[in-house]
Design a protein around this motif. Structure first.
Motif, PDB file in Angstrom:
ATOM      1  N   GLY A   1       0.950  -1.121   0.150  1.00 12.01           N
ATOM      2  CA  GLY A   1       0.055   0.109  -0.217  1.00 12.01           C
ATOM      3  C   GLY A   1       1.084   0.666  -0.130  1.00 12.01           C
ATOM      4  N   ARG A   2       2.200   1.552   0.200  1.00 11.57           N
ATOM      5  CA  ARG A   2       2.719   2.332   0.315  1.00 11.57           C
ATOM      6  C   ARG A   2       3.600   2.160  -0.281  1.00 11.57           C
ATOM      7  NH1 ARG A   2       4.126   0.577   5.958  1.00 11.57           N
ATOM      8  NH2 ARG A   2       5.397  -1.302   6.052  1.00 11.57           N
ATOM      9  N   SER A   3       4.026   1.313  -1.352  1.00  8.98           N
ATOM     10  CA  SER A   3       4.564   1.983  -2.442  1.00  8.98           C
ATOM     11  C   SER A   3       3.477   2.175  -3.758  1.00  8.98           C
ATOM     12  CB  SER A   3       5.054   0.629  -3.308  1.00  8.98           C
ATOM     13  OG  SER A   3       4.602  -0.487  -3.009  1.00  8.98           O
ATOM     14  N   LYS A   4       2.029   1.851  -3.445  1.00 13.31           N
ATOM     15  CA  LYS A   4       1.014   2.016  -4.171  1.00 13.31           C
ATOM     16  C   LYS A   4       1.065   3.484  -4.285  1.00 13.31           C
ATOM     17  CE  LYS A   4      -0.671   0.141  -7.567  1.00 13.31           C
ATOM     18  NZ  LYS A   4       0.119  -0.012  -8.482  1.00 13.31           N
ATOM     19  N   LEU A   5       0.784   4.140  -2.586  1.00 11.07           N
ATOM     20  CA  LEU A   5       0.249   5.643  -2.487  1.00 11.07           C
ATOM     21  C   LEU A   5       1.839   6.742  -3.184  1.00 11.07           C
ATOM     22  CD1 LEU A   5      -1.047   7.701  -1.423  1.00 11.07           C
ATOM     23  CD2 LEU A   5      -0.160   6.978   1.215  1.00 11.07           C
ATOM     24  N   ALA A   6       2.580   5.640  -2.550  1.00 16.55           N
ATOM     25  CA  ALA A   6       3.703   6.424  -3.208  1.00 16.55           C
ATOM     26  C   ALA A   6       3.782   7.489  -5.074  1.00 16.55           C
ATOM     27  CB  ALA A   6       5.705   6.000  -2.707  1.00 16.55           C
ATOM     28  N   GLY A   7       3.227   5.506  -5.901  1.00 20.06           N
ATOM     29  CA  GLY A   7       3.315   5.791  -7.506  1.00 20.06           C
ATOM     30  C   GLY A   7       1.892   6.831  -7.211  1.00 20.06           C
ATOM     31  N   GLU A   8       1.388   6.177  -6.999  1.00 16.92           N
ATOM     32  CA  GLU A   8       0.118   7.948  -6.969  1.00 16.92           C
ATOM     33  C   GLU A   8       0.279   9.132  -6.949  1.00 16.92           C
ATOM     34  OE1 GLU A   8      -4.390   6.172  -5.197  1.00 16.92           O
ATOM     35  OE2 GLU A   8      -3.234   7.268  -4.445  1.00 16.92           O
ATOM     36  N   ARG A   9       1.369   9.895  -6.151  1.00 16.51           N
ATOM     37  CA  ARG A   9       1.421  11.169  -5.998  1.00 16.51           C
ATOM     38  C   ARG A   9       2.932  11.361  -6.451  1.00 16.51           C
ATOM     39  NH1 ARG A   9       2.287  10.182   1.250  1.00 16.51           N
ATOM     40  NH2 ARG A   9      -0.428  10.875   1.504  1.00 16.51           N
ATOM     41  N   LEU A  10       3.601  10.329  -7.308  1.00 19.39           N
ATOM     42  CA  LEU A  10       4.395  10.764  -8.795  1.00 19.39           C
ATOM     43  C   LEU A  10       3.950  11.083  -9.818  1.00 19.39           C
ATOM     44  CD1 LEU A  10       7.700   8.354  -7.303  1.00 19.39           C
ATOM     45  CD2 LEU A  10       7.394  10.866  -7.302  1.00 19.39           C
TER      46      LEU A  10
END
Length: 279
Positions: free
Chosen positions: A125-134
Motif C-alpha cells: 500500500g505504501r509503494s502504491k500510494l507513493a506511485g499515486e503521488r509521483l
C-alpha cells in the motif's frame, strides 16, 4: 487510423481485457520481458518510438507479502517507475491512467472515498500510494483509478476466485477467511470504465468497484453455489493463515465514491464473471 494505446503488464488480467474490449485503439501491450518499466532509457525509447495517445499503467508488484519482504524493489516498481512513466507520458502528450488500490487505506473505516486521507498499513500500500503521488506530480492531468479485490481472467489465473475454484473441484472441504471484507472489482468493468473516461479526459482520483461488501468466505460461497460444487466451506479467522502472511492486511478494503455511483452489486458482478470466464 486508430490511435495507439500502450498498456503495461501485457500478460496481466487488465491488459487482456484492454486488448479484447478496446479494438478502436491500436493496443501495444508489452510484458515485463519486452519492457522493463524500471529502465528509464527503455521506457523513453519505446514511448518516443510508438507515440501512444493513451498509456494505461497496469504493471505492478502486487504480491503483498513479497512487497513486505522486498520493500526496495516494491518502491522501485510501484513508485519510482510509475513516476517515470508519467513523466515520459507528459513529454509526448499522452493521456495517462494509473491503476491503484484500496490498500492505500488502513481499513479502519466502514468505507473509503476519494477524499479520505490514505494511511497504508503494509508496504504494498505504501509503494502504491507513493506511485499515486509521483504520477499526480509528473502528470497533473492523469486519471488515477483505485480498485479493490480484482477479479478477472480465466481458470489459469492465480487469483483468489480461480484458486478457490481449482481447490473446490478437488477437495471436499475448504477453510476460507471470513473476518476481512472488501469491495469486488471485475477487471472487465474497470476497463470499460476507463474506456468511457478517455474521450472526456477524466482526471484526478476515482474509485471503481461493485456495490456492497463481501468477505473471502462470501465470495467462495457464491462461487461454490453458482458452480454447484459439493465442497464444504469452513469459515475461519485470518489468524488461521497467519504463518503464511508476512504483511498485515486491512480489515476493510471497502471503496465507495463521491464522484459516481457503483450501480452493480458484488454478487451480480461475481456471477457475471463466472459466466463470462469460468464455465
Amino acid at each position: 487510423m486508430r490511435p495507439k494505446l500502450l498498456v503495461t503488464g501485457g500478460h496481466g488480467v487488465l491488459a487482456g481485457y484492454v486488448r479484447r474490449l478496446m479494438p478502436h485503439y491500436q493496443v501495444i501491450a508489452p510484458d515485463k520481458l519486452e519492457l522493463d518499466i524500471t529502465n528509464d532509457t527503455a521506457v523513453t525509447k519505446l514511448l518516443n518510438q510508438e507515440k501512444p495517445a493513451v498509456i494505461i499503467h497496469a504493471a505492478a508488484l502486487t504480491d503483498v507479502d513479497y512487497c513486505q519482504s522486498h520493500p526496495e524493489l516494491a518502491d522501485q516498481v510501484n513508485a519510482r517507475a510509475s513516476g517515470q512513466l508519467a513523466l515520459a507520458a507528459e513529454a509526448i502528450g499522452a493521456q495517462f491512467v494509473y491503476i491503484s488500490t484500496a490498500a492505500v487505506f488502513n481499513g479502519r473505516s466502514e468505507f473509503s472515498v476519494e477524499s479520505d486521507e490514505p494511511d497504508p498499513i503494509n508496504h504494498y500500500g505504501r509503494s502504491k500510494l507513493a506511485g499515486e503521488r509521483l504520477v499526480a506530480e509528473f502528470s497533473p492531468s492523469a486519471l488515477i483509478v483505485r480498485s479493490a479485490w480484482l477479479i478477472g481472467g480465466g481458470r489459469e489465473q492465480r487469483k483468489f476466485v480461480a484458486n478457490i475454484l481449482r481447490l473446490a473441484e478437488t477437495q471436499t472441504e475448504l477453510a476460507v477467511v471470513n473476518d476481512k471484507v472488501g469491495s469486488l472489482t471485475y477487471a472487465r468493468d474497470l476497463v470499460e470504465f476507463i474506456d468511457r473516461s478517455l474521450p472526456s479526459r477524466l482526471s484526478g482520483i476515482y474509485h471503481f468497484a461493485s456495490a456492497g461488501e463481501c468477505s473471502r468466505y462470501d465470495i467462495a460461497e457464491c462461487l461454490v453455489s453458482t458452480m454447484q460444487l459439493p465442497t464444504r466451506l469452513v469459515p475461519v479467522g485470518s489468524e488461521f493463515f497467519a504463518e503464511s502472511f508476512a504483511a498485515p492486511r486491512p480489515d476493510r478494503e471497502v471503496l465507495r465514491s463521491i464522484k459516481h455511483d457503483f450501480s452493480i452489486d458484488w454478487q451480480t458482478t461475481l456471477k457475471q464473471y463466472i459466466e463470462d470466464e469460468l464455465r
